[in-house]
Design a protein around this motif. Sequence first.
Motif, short mmCIF file in Angstrom:
data_model
loop_
_atom_site.label_atom_id
_atom_site.label_comp_id
_atom_site.label_asym_id
_atom_site.label_seq_id
_atom_site.Cartn_x
_atom_site.Cartn_y
_atom_site.Cartn_z
N ILE A 393 29.33 36.17 -30.09
CA ILE A 393 29.77 37.57 -30.03
C ILE A 393 28.77 38.44 -29.86
CG2 ILE A 393 30.84 39.30 -31.25
CD1 ILE A 393 32.64 37.31 -32.54
N ALA A 394 27.37 38.10 -30.75
CA ALA A 394 26.33 39.00 -30.48
C ALA A 394 25.62 39.04 -29.03
CB ALA A 394 25.13 38.46 -31.54
N ASP A 395 25.74 37.72 -28.46
CA ASP A 395 25.10 37.49 -27.16
C ASP A 395 25.99 37.97 -26.05
OD1 ASP A 395 22.91 36.48 -28.08
OD2 ASP A 395 23.45 34.35 -27.93
N GLY A 396 27.28 38.72 -26.15
CA GLY A 396 28.13 39.26 -25.32
C GLY A 396 28.90 37.85 -24.49
N LEU A 397 28.96 36.68 -24.97
CA LEU A 397 29.48 35.70 -24.06
C LEU A 397 30.88 35.54 -24.38
CD1 LEU A 397 26.85 33.08 -25.06
CD2 LEU A 397 26.70 34.54 -22.89
N PRO A 398 31.69 35.02 -23.20
CA PRO A 398 32.91 34.86 -23.50
C PRO A 398 33.18 33.35 -24.22
CG PRO A 398 32.50 34.48 -21.14
CD PRO A 398 31.33 34.92 -22.05
N PHE A 399 34.29 33.05 -24.81
CA PHE A 399 34.30 31.73 -25.39
C PHE A 399 36.00 31.68 -25.71
CE2 PHE A 399 33.72 34.74 -28.86
CZ PHE A 399 34.51 34.37 -29.89
N ALA A 400 36.22 30.43 -25.84
CA ALA A 400 37.51 30.05 -26.49
C ALA A 400 37.54 29.27 -27.86
CB ALA A 400 38.17 29.35 -25.66
N LEU A 401 38.26 29.87 -28.68
CA LEU A 401 38.18 28.95 -30.11
C LEU A 401 39.70 28.41 -30.27
CD1 LEU A 401 36.75 28.39 -32.66
CD2 LEU A 401 37.74 30.35 -33.74
N GLY A 438 27.79 19.61 -23.91
CA GLY A 438 27.23 21.07 -23.56
C GLY A 438 27.53 21.95 -24.87
N ARG A 439 27.85 23.08 -24.70
CA ARG A 439 28.17 24.02 -25.91
C ARG A 439 29.33 24.06 -26.69
NH1 ARG A 439 25.97 29.09 -24.69
NH2 ARG A 439 28.09 29.99 -24.62
N LEU A 451 38.59 22.67 -35.88
CA LEU A 451 38.25 23.81 -35.00
C LEU A 451 37.49 23.32 -34.00
CD1 LEU A 451 37.22 26.80 -37.55
CD2 LEU A 451 39.25 26.68 -35.83
N VAL A 452 37.50 23.92 -32.71
CA VAL A 452 36.82 23.63 -31.57
C VAL A 452 36.27 24.94 -30.80
CG1 VAL A 452 36.84 22.08 -29.46
CG2 VAL A 452 38.16 21.33 -31.20
N LEU A 453 34.99 25.18 -30.79
CA LEU A 453 34.59 26.16 -29.82
C LEU A 453 34.04 25.75 -28.60
CD1 LEU A 453 33.61 29.27 -29.76
CD2 LEU A 453 31.53 28.41 -30.85
N ALA A 454 34.36 26.37 -27.52
CA ALA A 454 34.23 26.00 -26.39
C ALA A 454 34.08 27.01 -25.37
CB ALA A 454 35.01 24.87 -25.85
N ASP A 455 33.58 26.72 -24.19
CA ASP A 455 33.36 27.79 -22.90
C ASP A 455 34.82 27.67 -22.51
OD1 ASP A 455 30.83 28.22 -23.06
OD2 ASP A 455 30.13 26.77 -21.98
N THR A 456 35.22 28.72 -21.92
CA THR A 456 36.87 28.79 -21.27
C THR A 456 37.26 27.86 -20.34
OG1 THR A 456 36.18 30.43 -19.85
CG2 THR A 456 36.96 31.48 -21.69
N ALA A 488 37.09 37.61 -24.65
CA ALA A 488 36.39 38.12 -23.60
C ALA A 488 35.28 39.16 -24.45
CB ALA A 488 37.08 39.04 -22.70
N PRO A 489 33.89 39.17 -23.81
CA PRO A 489 32.91 40.13 -24.26
C PRO A 489 33.63 41.52 -24.69
CG PRO A 489 32.19 38.75 -22.43
CD PRO A 489 33.80 38.65 -22.41
N GLY A 490 33.30 41.76 -26.04
CA GLY A 490 33.67 43.08 -26.54
C GLY A 490 35.01 43.05 -27.17
N SER A 491 35.85 41.96 -26.95
CA SER A 491 37.34 41.84 -27.58
C SER A 491 37.31 41.66 -28.92
CB SER A 491 38.05 40.93 -26.77
OG SER A 491 37.52 39.50 -27.10
N VAL A 492 36.25 41.11 -29.62
CA VAL A 492 36.18 40.84 -31.04
C VAL A 492 34.97 41.34 -31.48
CG1 VAL A 492 38.07 38.89 -30.88
CG2 VAL A 492 35.69 38.51 -30.54
N THR A 493 34.76 41.39 -33.00
CA THR A 493 33.73 41.87 -33.38
C THR A 493 32.94 40.64 -34.36
OG1 THR A 493 34.58 42.75 -35.37
CG2 THR A 493 34.12 44.33 -33.47
N ASP A 494 33.47 39.67 -34.96
CA ASP A 494 33.18 38.75 -35.86
C ASP A 494 34.27 37.67 -35.88
OD1 ASP A 494 34.94 39.34 -37.50
OD2 ASP A 494 33.49 40.34 -38.79
N HIS A 495 33.76 36.57 -36.36
CA HIS A 495 34.54 35.33 -36.47
C HIS A 495 35.87 35.46 -37.39
CE1 HIS A 495 32.46 34.86 -40.37
NE2 HIS A 495 33.60 34.17 -40.81
#
Length: 548
Positions: A393-401, A438-439, A451-456, A488-495
């Motif tokens: 989130i701090a790096d402005g990256l998209p992700f899927a949880l 990878g990530r 819980l699984v955190l991954a790129d979209t 998406a970047p900017g859609s959330v502020t923290d976990h």
Amino acid sequence: MRSWTDTLRFAFQPVVNLTTGGVAGLEILARPESGDILAEARRDPELDGRLAVLAVRAAARQETLLPLHVNVFAGTLADLGGLTPLRDAVHAVGRLPWEVTVDVCPPYTHVPHNALLEAVGGLRGQGFRISADGVGDGDAPLRLLTDMAPDLVKLDASLLTRPAAVRAMRTLCDQLGALLSVEGVESEAQCAAARSAGAQLAQGELFAPPSRLPRADVYVPPRSPGVPAAPRQGPSVREFVRPAALLPATASAAQVRALLTGSPEVSGILLVDRNGVPVRSVHRSRFLLSMSGRYGHALYADRPAARLGDAPRTVGVDATAWEVLDVVAVGGRGRTSDDVAVVDRYGRCVGVVRLADLVRALAESRVEEAAGLNPLTRLPGSDTVTAEVDRRIADGLPFALSWLDVDHFKQVNDEAGFAAGDELIRSVGRALQQVASGRTRVGHIGGDDFLVLADTDALEPLAAAVLDAPWSAGGRPVTLSLASVLCAPGSVTDHREVAAHLAPLKKAAKSLSGASWILGRAGLSGHEVRRGSAASGAQTGYAVAEPG
């Protein structure tokens, strides 16, 4: 008549590496016995430039080998267009420009920024390192800070009561390729807060007060067990950099011997060319052994020390601790104790790292990591995943949880037995580890919940791996439920906000029959049914759109 320089003294305050506990440099502070010479220097650029020159000369009289931090007002740099007298003084006392960091001090108001940036570029071109001082308690605009692209950012300790601001500054420093330091640290609580917020360096009364004589011995509180370990991909080599002992590539063996015998804390010397690029590495023990042998002094004293050196081992400033270990492993066993030179993008030496520091830190990291593993699956808990969520989130990256669990798991345990239930959980954990690459980060948060955190674009193989597999416990068929939220970047502020978006999606997935998958997007209402009995009229493909 006495000159103002007759009553001027200088004090030295260590800049401490919070990872190694060593001294990374000395800030030189002007201490006039009378008058306010610093206030005058703020108004008089020529006077401020003279103070910088006198500071370097004062350090030379103390014969310290530590890197130096010299304070210069931003207005001085903009007005003078550079510091030629400082460069000349550094060369005159036998130091190298890259051993000196120019601490650019506020105020910045009314300072022509273009002129300041041009002066900073000139200093950097000469080899000086640049620090932005007084950030957080001064008037440094963020745009100017990013344009300066300093090697070091110094924050005021008052910001430690606002850890989010310090963490944000650490993120900015990582993007700029800079280190983060905190000034004015006076208590162990402040030191712990600085470490927790991501600061790599610090200075203040806690470690050592300013003194007339340079100090290499400082007090550094032990790291608290509650401080989170660095990410598994490896802490940055920047956290372990020690000052390097440098001599010109043309130095004689007698010069090297004099430096080593006069400085027992120096484990080796790097011989550098005129641009500061390491060309040979001289190891303390091997060198002194050669010199102490029969006829050794007669044979080598007046000859170039490079003949008794080895090819330097180098890593870039962006390397991780694990990459340094790879460099060490490539060479012979006889060089495992050699320092590894850390070089900037121009190949210039900015310091060294020692193998002992890396091994200690990585061992501590592994112990802390192991303590947080789930004993059943050997997967980390939620803290590891949520910490990575906050970083993205701090790096402005998209992700899927994603949240994954076993349907009716209590009933599975009741009918098949807890041993069969445990084996099922282990199997699901192994499947998730196999698909993770990878990530992707996988966490076991207890019971049958993962819980699984991954790129979209990693959701498709994740869903296929866990939902298409024929799961069973004690011969009884079992299905899984998967809920995913795209951020998406900017859609959330923290976990925490991500978890709040994910909770209703999990509930929706559990309401479906059979293997189910619900997909939602943070900030948007509704969700998409990807798997489950209610998906007869819905899309069932696995192609996941990038979050918009």
